[in-house]
Design a protein around this motif. Sequence first.
Motif, PDB file in Angstrom:
ATOM      1  N   MET A 191       0.842  -1.184   0.000  1.00 58.41           N
ATOM      2  CA  MET A 191       0.000   0.000   0.000  1.00 58.41           C
ATOM      3  C   MET A 191       0.879   1.237   0.000  1.00 58.41           C
ATOM      4  N   LYS A 192       0.566   2.200  -0.864  1.00 56.97           N
ATOM      5  CA  LYS A 192       1.297   3.452  -0.941  1.00 56.97           C
ATOM      6  C   LYS A 192       0.375   4.566  -0.471  1.00 56.97           C
ATOM      7  N   LYS A 193       0.903   5.493   0.316  1.00 57.94           N
ATOM      8  CA  LYS A 193       0.051   6.530   0.876  1.00 57.94           C
ATOM      9  C   LYS A 193       0.711   7.881   0.762  1.00 57.94           C
ATOM     10  N   SER A 194      -0.082   8.907   0.411  1.00 54.37           N
ATOM     11  CA  SER A 194       0.425  10.259   0.262  1.00 54.37           C
ATOM     12  C   SER A 194      -0.628  11.259   0.680  1.00 54.37           C
ATOM     13  N   LYS A 195      -0.200  12.492   0.891  1.00 55.01           N
ATOM     14  CA  LYS A 195      -1.125  13.578   1.202  1.00 55.01           C
ATOM     15  C   LYS A 195      -0.924  14.674   0.179  1.00 55.01           C
ATOM     16  N   ILE A 196      -2.024  15.161  -0.387  1.00 56.29           N
ATOM     17  CA  ILE A 196      -1.936  16.260  -1.333  1.00 56.29           C
ATOM     18  C   ILE A 196      -3.021  17.273  -1.016  1.00 56.29           C
ATOM     19  N   ILE A 239       4.799  11.092  -4.075  1.00 58.34           N
ATOM     20  CA  ILE A 239       5.328   9.849  -4.622  1.00 58.34           C
ATOM     21  C   ILE A 239       5.562   8.831  -3.517  1.00 58.34           C
ATOM     22  N   ALA A 240       5.226   7.591  -3.788  1.00 56.33           N
ATOM     23  CA  ALA A 240       5.617   6.489  -2.911  1.00 56.33           C
ATOM     24  C   ALA A 240       6.068   5.344  -3.801  1.00 56.33           C
ATOM     25  N   ALA A 241       7.133   4.645  -3.408  1.00 57.08           N
ATOM     26  CA  ALA A 241       7.666   3.600  -4.271  1.00 57.08           C
ATOM     27  C   ALA A 241       8.274   2.468  -3.462  1.00 57.08           C
ATOM     28  N   ASP A 242       8.299   1.269  -4.043  1.00 57.47           N
ATOM     29  CA  ASP A 242       9.063   0.202  -3.396  1.00 57.47           C
ATOM     30  C   ASP A 242       9.875  -0.634  -4.389  1.00 57.47           C
ATOM     31  N   HIS A 243       9.393  -0.848  -5.611  1.00 58.25           N
ATOM     32  CA  HIS A 243      10.114  -1.623  -6.604  1.00 58.25           C
ATOM     33  C   HIS A 243      10.558  -2.990  -6.064  1.00 58.25           C
ATOM     34  N   ILE A 244       9.592  -3.864  -5.999  1.00 57.47           N
ATOM     35  CA  ILE A 244       9.715  -5.291  -5.644  1.00 57.47           C
ATOM     36  C   ILE A 244      10.374  -5.546  -4.294  1.00 57.47           C
ATOM     37  N   ASP A 245      10.214  -4.614  -3.339  1.00 58.31           N
ATOM     38  CA  ASP A 245      10.764  -4.914  -2.017  1.00 58.31           C
ATOM     39  C   ASP A 245       9.677  -5.147  -0.966  1.00 58.31           C
ATOM     40  N   ALA A 246       8.407  -5.260  -1.386  1.00 59.65           N
ATOM     41  CA  ALA A 246       7.328  -5.602  -0.460  1.00 59.65           C
ATOM     42  C   ALA A 246       7.211  -7.126  -0.416  1.00 59.65           C
ATOM     43  N   PRO A 247       7.505  -7.739   0.725  1.00 57.33           N
ATOM     44  CA  PRO A 247       7.593  -9.215   0.782  1.00 57.33           C
ATOM     45  C   PRO A 247       6.361  -9.948   0.281  1.00 57.33           C
ATOM     46  N   ALA A 248       5.169  -9.436   0.590  1.00 55.67           N
ATOM     47  CA  ALA A 248       3.952 -10.171   0.238  1.00 55.67           C
ATOM     48  C   ALA A 248       3.679 -10.177  -1.259  1.00 55.67           C
ATOM     49  N   THR A 249       4.230  -9.198  -1.988  1.00 53.76           N
ATOM     50  CA  THR A 249       3.912  -9.091  -3.410  1.00 53.76           C
ATOM     51  C   THR A 249       5.140  -9.134  -4.309  1.00 53.76           C
ATOM     52  N   LYS A 250       6.312  -9.266  -3.729  1.00 51.91           N
ATOM     53  CA  LYS A 250       7.550  -9.232  -4.504  1.00 51.91           C
ATOM     54  C   LYS A 250       7.511 -10.229  -5.654  1.00 51.91           C
ATOM     55  N   THR A 275       5.385 -10.524  -8.008  1.00 50.48           N
ATOM     56  CA  THR A 275       4.061 -10.963  -8.453  1.00 50.48           C
ATOM     57  C   THR A 275       3.402  -9.876  -9.291  1.00 50.48           C
ATOM     58  N   THR A 276       2.276 -10.219  -9.899  1.00 44.37           N
ATOM     59  CA  THR A 276       1.530  -9.257 -10.714  1.00 44.37           C
ATOM     60  C   THR A 276       0.783  -8.243  -9.857  1.00 44.37           C
ATOM     61  N   ALA A 277       0.841  -8.394  -8.529  1.00 46.48           N
ATOM     62  CA  ALA A 277       0.174  -7.457  -7.624  1.00 46.48           C
ATOM     63  C   ALA A 277       1.150  -6.441  -7.037  1.00 46.48           C
ATOM     64  N   ASP A 278       2.423  -6.479  -7.459  1.00 44.04           N
ATOM     65  CA  ASP A 278       3.409  -5.561  -6.894  1.00 44.04           C
ATOM     66  C   ASP A 278       3.204  -4.147  -7.427  1.00 44.04           C
ATOM     67  N   VAL A 279       2.958  -3.196  -6.524  1.00 46.47           N
ATOM     68  CA  VAL A 279       2.833  -1.788  -6.887  1.00 46.47           C
ATOM     69  C   VAL A 279       4.213  -1.152  -6.753  1.00 46.47           C
ATOM     70  N   THR A 280       4.787  -0.735  -7.871  1.00 45.36           N
ATOM     71  CA  THR A 280       6.124  -0.150  -7.809  1.00 45.36           C
ATOM     72  C   THR A 280       6.080   1.310  -7.380  1.00 45.36           C
ATOM     73  N   ASP A 281       5.111   2.058  -7.876  1.00 39.47           N
ATOM     74  CA  ASP A 281       5.023   3.493  -7.576  1.00 39.47           C
ATOM     75  C   ASP A 281       3.578   3.950  -7.517  1.00 39.47           C
ATOM     76  N   ASN A 294       1.632   2.332 -10.783  1.00 38.06           N
ATOM     77  CA  ASN A 294       2.475   1.494 -11.639  1.00 38.06           C
ATOM     78  C   ASN A 294       2.687   0.143 -10.970  1.00 38.06           C
ATOM     79  N   VAL A 295       2.571  -0.916 -11.752  1.00 36.56           N
ATOM     80  CA  VAL A 295       2.726  -2.273 -11.224  1.00 36.56           C
ATOM     81  C   VAL A 295       3.720  -3.050 -12.087  1.00 36.56           C
ATOM     82  N   GLN A 296       4.179  -4.178 -11.531  1.00 36.15           N
ATOM     83  CA  GLN A 296       5.064  -5.104 -12.246  1.00 36.15           C
ATOM     84  C   GLN A 296       6.317  -4.396 -12.769  1.00 36.15           C
ATOM     85  N   GLY A 297       7.084  -3.864 -11.868  1.00 32.88           N
ATOM     86  CA  GLY A 297       8.252  -3.088 -12.241  1.00 32.88           C
ATOM     87  C   GLY A 297       9.425  -3.913 -12.743  1.00 32.88           C
TER      88      GLY A 297
END
Length: 216
Positions: free
Chosen positions: A1-6, A21-32, A34-40, A57-60
């Motif tokens: 989950m990515k969270k921001s305030k605007i 902006i929030a990003a992880d690029h395949i470093d979230a253990p539960a989705t690393k 997979t097709t559910a990985d949210v990169t940004d 953005n998904v599947q980075g």
Amino acid sequence: MKKSKILLGTIFVAIIGFMAIAADHIDAPATKGTTADVTDFYAFQAEDTNNLVFVANVQGLLSPTATATASFDGNVMIEFNIDTDNDNFENLVIQAIPKNGKMHFFGPYEPATTGLNSTVFEGATKSEVAITAYGTEAVIATNEGMKFFAGPRDDPFFMDFAQYGAILAGNASGFNNPGSDTFAGSNVLSIVVEVPKSMIGGSGTINTWVEAKRKQ
């Protein structure tokens, strides 16, 4: 989950160009991996200052070869969550579900339940856009003042990981300008929604985050 305030409305106009902006690029253990990985997740004011843009953005880290065969997972729903009263619960959602070569959108609407156990409200505003194929001109659809896109894009997130490692190791004091783009040449699958501010409150502050939810 990515969270921001605007910010919305006139307050937001005062800081044109602000981007959350929030990003992880395949470093979230539960989705690393997979097709559910949210990169940004990006949220920013549109060129039309009456609108906001949400991008998931998904599947980075897709290579050009892998991008040609990559596709959105029909069992994964992307949900843009919008909190308008600062209680950290979504007041509105926009849901995106791929099916038969199209990305189907529902909302924005007030969900019956909040949190991880989301359902799709069939009475919500329905929109769709054909998923753009790799290497072709972007397909953009419009409905009720909203704009939609879904398809592969060059990864826009800039990060110089080699310099980052040097900083952590104490071998550098900061980043270079412009530095080296670690993600250059890699792609993502992108879902973009442009929404009139009037549909989500019009002015003030919102919290916004995105979730990937796999069908159970």
